[in-house]
Design a protein around this motif. Structure first.
Motif, PDB file in Angstrom:
ATOM      1  N   GLY A 181     -31.639   9.249 110.025  1.00 52.47           N
ATOM      2  CA  GLY A 181     -32.122   8.628 111.358  1.00 52.47           C
ATOM      3  C   GLY A 181     -34.418   9.075 110.830  1.00 52.47           C
ATOM      4  O   GLY A 181     -34.437   7.859 111.950  1.00 52.47           O
ATOM      5  N   GLN A 182     -33.545   9.398 110.077  1.00 51.12           N
ATOM      6  CA  GLN A 182     -35.763   9.325 109.318  1.00 51.12           C
ATOM      7  C   GLN A 182     -35.792   7.490 108.894  1.00 51.12           C
ATOM      8  O   GLN A 182     -37.233   6.835 109.219  1.00 51.12           O
ATOM      9  N   GLU A 223     -34.277   5.101 110.053  1.00 50.97           N
ATOM     10  CA  GLU A 223     -33.775   3.818 111.436  1.00 50.97           C
ATOM     11  C   GLU A 223     -35.375   3.964 112.309  1.00 50.97           C
ATOM     12  O   GLU A 223     -36.173   2.975 112.775  1.00 50.97           O
ATOM     13  N   ALA A 224     -35.385   6.188 112.077  1.00 50.17           N
ATOM     14  CA  ALA A 224     -37.209   5.321 113.063  1.00 50.17           C
ATOM     15  C   ALA A 224     -38.339   4.845 112.311  1.00 50.17           C
ATOM     16  O   ALA A 224     -39.352   3.782 112.946  1.00 50.17           O
ATOM     17  N   ALA A 225     -38.333   4.921 110.779  1.00 53.14           N
ATOM     18  CA  ALA A 225     -39.177   4.328 110.332  1.00 53.14           C
ATOM     19  C   ALA A 225     -38.725   2.678 110.686  1.00 53.14           C
ATOM     20  O   ALA A 225     -40.314   1.682 111.093  1.00 53.14           O
ATOM     21  N   HIS A 226     -37.526   2.217 110.616  1.00 52.96           N
ATOM     22  CA  HIS A 226     -37.480   0.515 110.548  1.00 52.96           C
ATOM     23  C   HIS A 226     -37.916   0.387 112.184  1.00 52.96           C
ATOM     24  O   HIS A 226     -38.436  -0.990 112.666  1.00 52.96           O
ATOM     25  N   ILE A 268     -40.327   1.401 114.291  1.00 49.83           N
ATOM     26  CA  ILE A 268     -41.645   1.111 114.808  1.00 49.83           C
ATOM     27  C   ILE A 268     -42.322  -0.018 113.833  1.00 49.83           C
ATOM     28  O   ILE A 268     -43.390  -0.258 113.481  1.00 49.83           O
ATOM     29  N   MET A 303     -41.825  -1.001 110.129  1.00 51.43           N
ATOM     30  CA  MET A 303     -41.926  -0.741 108.888  1.00 51.43           C
ATOM     31  C   MET A 303     -41.643  -1.912 108.258  1.00 51.43           C
ATOM     32  O   MET A 303     -40.004  -1.505 108.280  1.00 51.43           O
ATOM     33  N   GLN A 345     -42.404  -0.359 102.763  1.00 51.85           N
ATOM     34  CA  GLN A 345     -43.024   0.636 103.361  1.00 51.85           C
ATOM     35  C   GLN A 345     -42.393   2.290 103.224  1.00 51.85           C
ATOM     36  O   GLN A 345     -42.649   2.943 103.900  1.00 51.85           O
ATOM     37  N   ARG A 367     -43.964   5.418 102.616  1.00 52.43           N
ATOM     38  CA  ARG A 367     -44.201   6.035 103.515  1.00 52.43           C
ATOM     39  C   ARG A 367     -43.468   7.377 103.546  1.00 52.43           C
ATOM     40  O   ARG A 367     -43.386   8.410 103.853  1.00 52.43           O
ATOM     41  N   ILE A 368     -41.659   6.904 103.891  1.00 52.83           N
ATOM     42  CA  ILE A 368     -41.235   8.109 103.952  1.00 52.83           C
ATOM     43  C   ILE A 368     -40.158   8.602 103.182  1.00 52.83           C
ATOM     44  O   ILE A 368     -40.071  10.275 103.217  1.00 52.83           O
ATOM     45  N   GLU A 393     -40.293  12.107 100.704  1.00 52.67           N
ATOM     46  CA  GLU A 393     -38.539  13.322 101.647  1.00 52.67           C
ATOM     47  C   GLU A 393     -38.048  13.552 100.619  1.00 52.67           C
ATOM     48  O   GLU A 393     -37.506  14.848 100.219  1.00 52.67           O
ATOM     49  N   VAL A 444     -39.375  15.889  98.417  1.00 52.59           N
ATOM     50  CA  VAL A 444     -39.165  18.280  98.167  1.00 52.59           C
ATOM     51  C   VAL A 444     -38.296  17.608  97.242  1.00 52.59           C
ATOM     52  O   VAL A 444     -38.181  18.992  96.993  1.00 52.59           O
TER      53      VAL A 444
END
Ligand SMILES: Nc1ncnc2c1ncn2[C@@H]1O[C@H](COP(=O)(O)OP(=O)(O)OP(=O)(O)O)[C@@H](O)[C@H]1O
Ligand SMILES: [Mg+2]
Lengths: 247, 251
Positions: free
Chosen positions: A127-128, A130-133, A135, A137, A141, A145-146, A150, A153
């Motif tokens: 989901g993270q 897909e959210a980046a795509h 908007i 990115m 990127q 960036r994502i 992540e 960590v």
């Protein structure tokens, strides 16, 4: 005297002069191994044909053989291969020994870290991404960036352990004729045959370093997990909430 | 205007979208309704290229292209000019509310950081979260997270906003706050909005156009009054009789 406790401590400053070399090798090999491990992980995730089989073979061989053998094979093998490829002997002989150490250590480490990196990348929630795509990115990127932050960590504990292993692993690079802290210590001890004291000295130094490094790593880990910190930041209130959470 | 013509999508042998035609003008709100599995999410995801369409033609603003042969530039154009609001919010985990909103402005639109932050604060204010700018998603309620996600989408000034069941994952008491924010966005009339929702009262109130999707086909299309009040097909009649519009709306 069988064991001279004083000597253990008086030699610390001398041996410490070689600490920078040890740390340089450890840091450089780890960085190199992260790059290799990351590439291997991407090859595995994307399932790129041919490269995937090569990567699997490399990982299997590296994990299945002792690091001492790998260091030796690199040190002896690479010049043989280069000469066979008609490289200039003078050039081959002028390769600094530390290069062989870096190659062997980083390749060894990457075989292990690639798996941790792969698992970490794949643990990032779809989901993270897909959210980046969504908007706008780009793949690159999104990765930078994502996905990388992540997965860092997730991977940091095992990559941190690998780094600590690497610091200790540098004590084996004498095979490639590199003089780092342990090798120098042994040379020093060879003058008066005070080997036992020297090994205790080295043990203390390695222990202190790895202790400090693992503390720093856990600080870094806590910093990365920024979302777990209480909101507000810095105030007395902050401490209070944290205290309240514990209770 | 966003226009889809003959959009088809199959997963393996299962054809999920069987030639969808759809047109939504800027400032217009279209609601897509239909039973579970009818292809509503897939429809939105194809528009944003989270799924690759098999066939069809997309037009958004002045750009028009064959969706099955979309170039990288076409995909980038669609993604940059549409924004999806997901059922599960999908906020960036290690970014604060403000950073979530500014991410696209900084990396995609290349706005200077201070400008992006200024606009980010404005947008968070607009969704009623001025006091939560520095909170990480896990410290926000579901409703608050979804409002941040809406602000994140708005930040790109998209030509089209896509909402995929934006309130389905929320506790009942948080649904209203999110619906209010969506209504406010709709009132601005500055985007084409396509909303998939099971909140029929909301759909009835907000939509200019209702699209009833059934097994990958647009079975009915019209004003809320037409589709809810006088469904032409038996399938739509059945679906609408099952979802209960509250009595506030006498049809
Ligand atoms: N990635 C996928 N791979 C295979 N099949 C899929 C995939 N995504 C969706 N489908 C199938 O496509 C059909 C339509 O799914 P979709 O999610 O678009 O339905 P929906 O109308 O959004 O349903 P819901 O109301 O439950 O969200 C379903 O039968 C689903 O199983
Ligand atoms: Mg859906």
């Amino acid at each position: 005297m069988i064991f001279d406790p004083l000597l253990v401590f008086t030699r610390i400053p001398k041996v410490l002069k070689y600490l920078p070399i040890t740390m340089e090798i450890a840091v450089a090999s780890t960085l190199l191994s992260l790059v290799i491990g990351f590439l291997v992980a991407l090859i595995k995730i994307r399932g790129i044909p041919v490269l995937r089989q090569i990567a699997a073979f490399y990982v299997s061989v590296t994990r299945g053989t002792p690091i001492l053998v790998q260091l030796y094979a690199t040190y002896v093998g690479i010049p043989i291969i280069l000469r066979a490829l008609h490289a200039d002997t003078g050039v081959v002989n002028s390769i600094p020994p530390v290069v062989f150490a870096l190659i062997a250590l980083s390749l060894n480490d990457a075989a292990y870290s690639s798996e941790a990196i792969r698992a970490a990348i794949q643990a990032v929630d779809r989901g993270q991404i897909e959210a980046a795509h969504s908007i706008g990115m780009t793949t690159w990127q999104t990765l930078r960036r994502i996905i990388v932050p992540e997965s860092l960590v997730i991977a940091l504990p095992s990559l941190g352990n690998a780094f600590i292993g690497m610091i200790k692993g540098t004590s084996l690079v004498f095979v490639t004729a590199v003089v780092e802290m342990s090798t120098y210590g042994r040379q020093l001890a060879g003058r008066d045959f005070r080997y036992l004291e020297m090994y205790v000295t080295l043990a203390i130094i390695y222990w202190v370093i790895t202790f400090v490094v693992s503390k720093l790593l856990s600080l870094w880990e806590r910093k990365l997990k920024c979302d777990e910190r209480a909101v507000g930041g810095g105030s007395g209130n902050d401490t209070l909430t944290r205290f309240a959470e514990k209770v | 205007m966003i226009r889809l013509q003959g959009l088809r999508k199959r997963f393996n042998r299962h054809e999920v979208l069987k030639g969808i035609d759809l047109e939504v003008r800027f400032g217009e709100v279209a609601a897509v309704i239909g039973a579970s599995g009818s292809g509503k999410s897939t429809l939105l995801r194809c528009i944003d290229f989270l799924e690759t369409p098999d066939e069809g033609r997309f037009t958004l603003g002045e750009r028009s292209f064959d969706a099955a042969k979309a170039s990288k530039a076409d995909i980038a154009y669609m993604r940059r000019n549409t924004a999806m609001v997901f059922q599960n919010f999908n906020l960036f985990r290690y970014k604060t509310a403000l950073e979530n909103v500014t991410e696209g402005m900084i990396t995609v639109q290349k706005l200077p950081r201070d400008e992006a932050e200024k606009r980010g604060r404005e947008l968070l204010g607009k969704v009623g979260l001025s006091d939560r700018t520095d909170y990480y998603p896990n410290k926000l309620s579901g409703g608050q997270q979804q409002r941040v996600a809406i602000a994140r989408s708005l930040a790109l000034n998209p030509k089209a906003m896509l909402f995929d069941e934006p309130t389905s994952a929320l506790d009942p008491e948080m649904i209203a706050e999110v619906l209010t924010v969506i209504k406010n966005v709709a009132k601005e009339r500055s985007h084409a909005m396509i909303i998939v929702s099971h909140e029929m009262n909301f759909v009835y109130e907000i939509a200019d156009k209702v699209i009833f999707l059934d097994e990958g086909e647009v079975l009915e299309q019209g004003t809320p009054l037409e589709v809810f009040g006088a469904p032409k097909t038996e399938r739509a009649r059945q679906f609408i009789s099952r979802v209960n519009l509250s009595n506030n709306y006498v049809i």
